[in-house]
Design a protein around this motif. Structure first.
Motif, PDB file in Angstrom:
ATOM      1  N   GLU A   2      98.798  51.656  23.856  1.00 33.91           N
ATOM      2  CA  GLU A   2      98.863  52.756  24.816  1.00 33.91           C
ATOM      3  C   GLU A   2      97.890  53.869  24.453  1.00 33.91           C
ATOM      4  O   GLU A   2      97.317  54.524  25.334  1.00 33.91           O
ATOM      5  N   THR A  15     106.718  52.049  23.778  1.00 33.80           N
ATOM      6  CA  THR A  15     106.317  51.867  25.170  1.00 33.80           C
ATOM      7  C   THR A  15     107.476  52.120  26.117  1.00 33.80           C
ATOM      8  O   THR A  15     107.313  52.746  27.172  1.00 33.80           O
ATOM      9  N   GLU A  17      94.473  53.712  25.900  1.00 34.37           N
ATOM     10  CA  GLU A  17      94.363  54.128  27.295  1.00 34.37           C
ATOM     11  C   GLU A  17      94.195  55.642  27.395  1.00 34.37           C
ATOM     12  O   GLU A  17      93.602  56.140  28.344  1.00 34.37           O
ATOM     13  N   HIS A  59     100.755  45.020  28.896  1.00 34.68           N
ATOM     14  CA  HIS A  59      99.450  45.591  28.552  1.00 34.68           C
ATOM     15  C   HIS A  59      99.599  46.715  27.527  1.00 34.68           C
ATOM     16  O   HIS A  59      98.863  46.762  26.529  1.00 34.68           O
ATOM     17  N   GLU A 105     102.494  45.942  33.258  1.00 33.96           N
ATOM     18  CA  GLU A 105     102.150  47.210  32.624  1.00 33.96           C
ATOM     19  C   GLU A 105     102.745  47.314  31.221  1.00 33.96           C
ATOM     20  O   GLU A 105     102.075  47.752  30.283  1.00 33.96           O
ATOM     21  N   LEU A 108     108.099  50.814  35.330  1.00 37.66           N
ATOM     22  CA  LEU A 108     106.866  50.066  35.117  1.00 37.66           C
ATOM     23  C   LEU A 108     107.063  48.606  35.486  1.00 37.66           C
ATOM     24  O   LEU A 108     108.179  48.088  35.474  1.00 37.66           O
ATOM     25  N   THR A 109     105.963  47.938  35.779  1.00 39.99           N
ATOM     26  CA  THR A 109     106.016  46.497  36.009  1.00 39.99           C
ATOM     27  C   THR A 109     105.988  45.756  34.682  1.00 39.99           C
ATOM     28  O   THR A 109     105.649  46.328  33.639  1.00 39.99           O
ATOM     29  N   PRO A 167     106.406  56.361  35.650  1.00 41.53           N
ATOM     30  CA  PRO A 167     104.979  56.030  35.497  1.00 41.53           C
ATOM     31  C   PRO A 167     104.093  57.263  35.360  1.00 41.53           C
ATOM     32  O   PRO A 167     103.029  57.198  34.752  1.00 41.53           O
ATOM     33  N   ARG A 194     104.988  51.303  44.843  1.00 41.00           N
ATOM     34  CA  ARG A 194     105.793  50.504  43.928  1.00 41.00           C
ATOM     35  C   ARG A 194     107.041  50.009  44.641  1.00 41.00           C
ATOM     36  O   ARG A 194     107.769  50.784  45.257  1.00 41.00           O
ATOM     37  N   VAL A 234      98.588  54.313  33.454  1.00 40.67           N
ATOM     38  CA  VAL A 234      99.382  53.606  34.459  1.00 40.67           C
ATOM     39  C   VAL A 234      99.104  54.228  35.815  1.00 40.67           C
ATOM     40  O   VAL A 234      99.264  55.435  35.994  1.00 40.67           O
ATOM     41  N   SER A 235      98.691  53.426  36.764  1.00 41.92           N
ATOM     42  CA  SER A 235      98.340  53.934  38.086  1.00 41.92           C
ATOM     43  C   SER A 235      99.581  54.399  38.842  1.00 41.92           C
ATOM     44  O   SER A 235     100.598  53.708  38.876  1.00 41.92           O
TER      45      SER A 235
END
Length: 271
Positions: free
Chosen positions: A171, A85, A174, A54, A51, A47-48, A30, A42, A36-37
């Motif tokens: 992405e 991604t 962001e 998104h 995420e 990644l989730t 991440p 976690r 991504v926070s």
């Protein structure tokens, strides 16, 4: 941006593609992905699902079903976004396309012999450290870059065209901020000028068609008929991975005398 593949969801059982998607998603770092926070705790590595959904431009329900074996009429553009991604290698991208569509990924145009980086140009890029720097072709394919740019833009090994990255991958929205006014607007006007100056360049025409067919904002901005030749001196924002903060940078744009269609770009942080 949301894909038209999102139709009725029918739950299935995880299959080889679904298992691979989980594996690829959970191996991601991440800290290497802007937007991504990394502040929250976690429960699993990588990644989730939310995420990835998104960053790929699809809904969570749709992506969750994909990992569980649901099949759709996947577009090449969606699979290319998903491959970037998930940071898939060339072999892994081929596997993704084969399992999802039963065919190989679309071929990309190869750089011409004129659009290659000479050793001395790579040396100059390396000497720009600690500032990110890169060399791009007339079609905005990134020909060469230094290690600092790789740290700022970890997607470089997976998408080497700056314009396609900016318009076709969520992405980028962001990381390039403010995306529409700060990056998309001047970018699309630069494409217009480049096409006017090189009307017979097939790569530029394909690039324009890809951007306008793949992004509604690109079509909106193209219709406004603005013209900007180059970004030299512009100050724009970039969200850095790890720190996940926006840094204003000044774009310094030059052209090597041996090939004036290329662009030598350096990003200078400013207060």
């Amino acid at each position: 941006m949301r894909e038209c593949e999102q139709g009725p969801i029918a739950e299935g059982e995880p299959d080889e593609l679904g298992n691979l998607l989980v594996f690829w998603r959970e191996r991601l770092d991440p800290r290497r992905i802007a937007g991504v926070s990394t502040q929250r705790r976690r429960l699993k590595p990588g990644l989730t699902q939310a995420e990835v959904a998104h960053l790929t431009g699809v809904g969570l329900t749709w992506y969750r079903a994909l990992e569980k074996g649901t099949r759709h009429d996947f577009s090449d553009r969606f699979l290319q976004r998903l491959a970037m991604t998930l940071r898939l290698s060339e072999t892994e991208q081929a596997l993704l396309f084969q399992l999802a569509k039963g065919q190989a990924p679309p071929r990309r145009l190869q750089l011409s012999e004129a659009d290659t980086a000479q050793p001395d140009m790579q040396l100059m890029l390396d000497q720009m450290a600690p500032y990110p720097a890169y060399l791009s072709s007339v079609c905005w394919d990134i020909i060469a870059y230094n290690d600092v740019l790789d740290a700022w833009f970890p997607w470089l090994p997976y998408e080497r065209n700056m314009m396609r990255l900016a318009f076709l991958y969520p992405e980028a929205q962001e990381q390039l901020v403010p995306w529409k006014e700060g990056w998309a607007r001047p970018f699309i006007t630069q494409v217009r000028v480049a096409l006017a100056m090189h009307p017979d360049n097939e790569g530029l025409q394909i690039l324009k068609d890809d951007l306008l067919s793949g992004n509604a904002v690109a079509r909106e901005l193209w219709a406004e008929n603005e013209a900007i030749r180059h970004p030299d001196g512009h100050v724009r924002g970039i969200r850095l991975p790890k720190e996940n903060k926006v840094m204003p940078v000044k774009i310094v744009a030059m052209a090597p005398m041996r090939n004036m269609t290329q662009r030598f770009i350096t990003l200078l942080p400013v207060e």
